[in-house]
Design a protein around this motif. Structure first.
Motif, PDB file in Angstrom:
ATOM      1  N   ALA B   5       0.930  -1.318  -0.173  1.00  0.00           N
ATOM      2  CA  ALA B   5       0.220   0.186  -0.274  1.00  0.00           C
ATOM      3  C   ALA B   5       0.788   0.699  -0.205  1.00  0.00           C
ATOM      4  O   ALA B   5       1.344   1.162   0.507  1.00  0.00           O
ATOM      5  N   GLU B   6       0.643   2.365  -0.597  1.00  0.00           N
ATOM      6  CA  GLU B   6       1.237   3.803  -0.317  1.00  0.00           C
ATOM      7  C   GLU B   6       0.085   4.574   0.493  1.00  0.00           C
ATOM      8  O   GLU B   6      -1.220   4.733   0.015  1.00  0.00           O
ATOM      9  N   LEU B   7       1.125   4.711   1.880  1.00  0.00           N
ATOM     10  CA  LEU B   7       0.125   5.234   2.927  1.00  0.00           C
ATOM     11  C   LEU B   7       0.246   7.084   2.477  1.00  0.00           C
ATOM     12  O   LEU B   7       1.983   6.443   2.843  1.00  0.00           O
ATOM     13  N   SER B   8      -0.267   7.965   2.834  1.00  0.00           N
ATOM     14  CA  SER B   8      -0.459   9.164   2.582  1.00  0.00           C
ATOM     15  C   SER B   8      -0.977   9.620   4.355  1.00  0.00           C
ATOM     16  O   SER B   8      -1.696   8.759   5.000  1.00  0.00           O
ATOM     17  N   ALA B   9       0.691   9.821   5.030  1.00  0.00           N
ATOM     18  CA  ALA B   9       0.479  10.737   6.263  1.00  0.00           C
ATOM     19  C   ALA B   9       0.730  11.862   6.243  1.00  0.00           C
ATOM     20  O   ALA B   9       1.972  12.238   6.154  1.00  0.00           O
ATOM     21  N   GLY B  10       0.387  13.288   7.102  1.00  0.00           N
ATOM     22  CA  GLY B  10       0.457  14.452   6.671  1.00  0.00           C
ATOM     23  C   GLY B  10       1.121  15.049   4.976  1.00  0.00           C
ATOM     24  O   GLY B  10       0.426  14.456   4.645  1.00  0.00           O
ATOM     25  N   SER B  11       1.784  15.546   5.506  1.00  0.00           N
ATOM     26  CA  SER B  11       2.402  15.964   4.054  1.00  0.00           C
ATOM     27  C   SER B  11       2.630  14.597   3.587  1.00  0.00           C
ATOM     28  O   SER B  11       3.918  14.938   1.811  1.00  0.00           O
ATOM     29  N   GLY B  12       3.773  13.546   3.979  1.00  0.00           N
ATOM     30  CA  GLY B  12       4.435  12.672   4.026  1.00  0.00           C
ATOM     31  C   GLY B  12       3.903  11.622   3.333  1.00  0.00           C
ATOM     32  O   GLY B  12       2.476  11.063   3.064  1.00  0.00           O
ATOM     33  N   THR B  13       4.308  10.653   2.277  1.00  0.00           N
ATOM     34  CA  THR B  13       3.940   9.126   1.848  1.00  0.00           C
ATOM     35  C   THR B  13       4.879   8.022   1.963  1.00  0.00           C
ATOM     36  O   THR B  13       6.193   8.363   2.325  1.00  0.00           O
ATOM     37  N   TYR B  14       4.305   6.618   2.053  1.00  0.00           N
ATOM     38  CA  TYR B  14       5.499   5.752   2.804  1.00  0.00           C
ATOM     39  C   TYR B  14       4.572   4.853   1.906  1.00  0.00           C
ATOM     40  O   TYR B  14       3.809   4.255   1.447  1.00  0.00           O
ATOM     41  N   ARG B  15       5.990   4.134   1.939  1.00  0.00           N
ATOM     42  CA  ARG B  15       5.283   2.661   1.105  1.00  0.00           C
ATOM     43  C   ARG B  15       5.393   1.652   2.539  1.00  0.00           C
ATOM     44  O   ARG B  15       6.408   1.060   3.433  1.00  0.00           O
ATOM     45  N   LEU B  16       4.125   0.331   2.322  1.00  0.00           N
ATOM     46  CA  LEU B  16       4.552  -0.941   3.545  1.00  0.00           C
ATOM     47  C   LEU B  16       4.285  -1.736   2.107  1.00  0.00           C
ATOM     48  O   LEU B  16       3.471  -2.007   1.773  1.00  0.00           O
ATOM     49  N   GLY B 109      -0.629  10.252  11.836  1.00  0.00           N
ATOM     50  CA  GLY B 109      -1.262   9.793  11.643  1.00  0.00           C
ATOM     51  C   GLY B 109      -0.950   8.385  10.449  1.00  0.00           C
ATOM     52  O   GLY B 109      -1.754   7.430  10.112  1.00  0.00           O
ATOM     53  N   LEU B 110       0.347   8.357  10.401  1.00  0.00           N
ATOM     54  CA  LEU B 110       1.465   7.047  10.036  1.00  0.00           C
ATOM     55  C   LEU B 110       0.860   5.712  11.124  1.00  0.00           C
ATOM     56  O   LEU B 110       0.855   5.035  10.152  1.00  0.00           O
ATOM     57  N   GLY B 111       0.862   6.025  11.735  1.00  0.00           N
ATOM     58  CA  GLY B 111       0.522   4.383  12.712  1.00  0.00           C
ATOM     59  C   GLY B 111      -1.165   4.381  11.919  1.00  0.00           C
ATOM     60  O   GLY B 111      -1.673   2.766  12.610  1.00  0.00           O
ATOM     61  N   ARG B 112      -2.016   5.708  12.157  1.00  0.00           N
ATOM     62  CA  ARG B 112      -3.413   4.836  11.707  1.00  0.00           C
ATOM     63  C   ARG B 112      -3.187   4.842  10.799  1.00  0.00           C
ATOM     64  O   ARG B 112      -4.374   3.752  10.532  1.00  0.00           O
ATOM     65  N   GLU B 113      -2.658   4.849   9.604  1.00  0.00           N
ATOM     66  CA  GLU B 113      -2.391   4.357   8.373  1.00  0.00           C
ATOM     67  C   GLU B 113      -2.258   2.647   8.042  1.00  0.00           C
ATOM     68  O   GLU B 113      -2.801   1.768   7.378  1.00  0.00           O
ATOM     69  N   MET B 114      -1.452   2.947   8.745  1.00  0.00           N
ATOM     70  CA  MET B 114      -0.428   0.942   8.913  1.00  0.00           C
ATOM     71  C   MET B 114      -1.661   0.273   9.463  1.00  0.00           C
ATOM     72  O   MET B 114      -1.963  -0.474   9.711  1.00  0.00           O
ATOM     73  N   PHE B 115      -2.499   0.851  10.989  1.00  0.00           N
ATOM     74  CA  PHE B 115      -3.448  -0.293  10.754  1.00  0.00           C
ATOM     75  C   PHE B 115      -4.917  -0.302  10.420  1.00  0.00           C
ATOM     76  O   PHE B 115      -5.825  -1.108  10.616  1.00  0.00           O
ATOM     77  N   ALA B 116      -5.082   0.906   9.688  1.00  0.00           N
ATOM     78  CA  ALA B 116      -6.910   0.716   8.880  1.00  0.00           C
ATOM     79  C   ALA B 116      -6.017  -0.372   8.190  1.00  0.00           C
ATOM     80  O   ALA B 116      -6.607  -1.055   7.940  1.00  0.00           O
ATOM     81  N   TRP B 117      -4.859  -0.003   7.160  1.00  0.00           N
ATOM     82  CA  TRP B 117      -4.570  -1.111   5.977  1.00  0.00           C
ATOM     83  C   TRP B 117      -4.784  -2.458   6.460  1.00  0.00           C
ATOM     84  O   TRP B 117      -4.521  -3.665   6.458  1.00  0.00           O
ATOM     85  N   ALA B 118      -3.510  -2.786   8.070  1.00  0.00           N
ATOM     86  CA  ALA B 118      -4.250  -4.025   9.034  1.00  0.00           C
ATOM     87  C   ALA B 118      -5.096  -4.883   9.064  1.00  0.00           C
ATOM     88  O   ALA B 118      -5.748  -6.041   8.954  1.00  0.00           O
TER      89      ALA B 118
END
Lengths: 161, 161
Positions: B5-16, B109-118
């Motif tokens: 998944a590509e996660l957006s959190a704040g102004s950043g993006t992260y690859r899960l 919100g990175l943790g929140r996005e990771m949990f949403a995916w999980a």
């Protein structure tokens, strides 16, 4: 059907062994007889339990146990799960779920003997930790785990899907 | 190295993505940087972690995740374990352990996005429940799980071997 241990509790003896498909009915009855399980289980339809049993039985990380009287009556159950993890320097941990003892066989140490075996088995498999969660309403269970040396160090969070 | 998944959190993006052996150093650093992990982890010797990683990586019931910046820096991790059980009508449950987010990437919100995916992944695999335990001293984590809809219904007992 190999016996893992002969357990003495009070004036009785019990055989601890790995559960087989034939134990499914008695195990589900133990789960359903529980104060919280009464609303969550249904022994009327064993099919979903049978699918879960297959998954447990074919997974080497799972060990579903029953304790039976010399006459063969299944009166207690517990499930162990062995979980590899990176935390705590790559510690393997044992997790215990679904512990039930028939009410007519409580209070004379059967649960304690089952836990002694489970803890020894966890040590034998190289676990650094044994863990479990128990509903906050189960105060007798909390005292039981305290006495076994467990520490109530964590909050247990659940999210129903 | 497939992106889950590509996660957006704040102004950043992260690859899960699923962790690989190359992520081991950064993951252990995340574990060791933690308030409680500081006394329990040691990044100086990765060998015990490498053995644990092999066990995790070859077990289909385990899913070790990392989130990385677009530049490839690993800044968060979590482990999911899928556990079959008889309780709750043979419910499969997902268990989450070893959640860490680098302190410079917290609070947006990175943790929140990771949990949403999980949670979505747990639902996809047929889980009826997602569960985790967290140390009683981690009050910020408790608020985080509350907000995600988790219920602190259980006591988490641990026994160190």
């Amino acid at each position: 059907m190999s016996v893992l241990a002969e357990l003495s509790a009070g004036s009785g003896t019990y055989r601890l062994r790995r559960a087989t498909g034939d134990d499914l009915g008695p195990i589900v009855e133990l789960l359903a007889a529980d104060q919280l399980g009464a609303t969550r289980e249904s022994a009327a339809d064993l099919e979903p339990y049978r699918r879960a049993f297959e998954a447990i039985d074919t997974d080497p990380a799972q060990l579903l146990l029953v304790a039976a009287t010399p006459g063969g009556e299944v009166v207690a159950t517990m499930q162990l799960t062995f979980i590899p993890g990176l935390a705590r320097r790559g510690a393997l941990r044992a997790q215990i779920e679904a512990v039930r003892v028939h009410e007519q066989h409580r209070g004379h140490g059967l649960g304690r003997e089952m836990f002694a075996w489970a803890i020894a088995e966890s040590r034998r498999r190289g676990c650094a930790l044994v863990q479990l969660t128990t509903d906050k309403s189960r105060s007798a269970a909390h005292r039981f785990y305290d006495r076994l040396g467990f520490e109530a160090s964590h909050e247990g969070f659940k999210l129903r899907l």
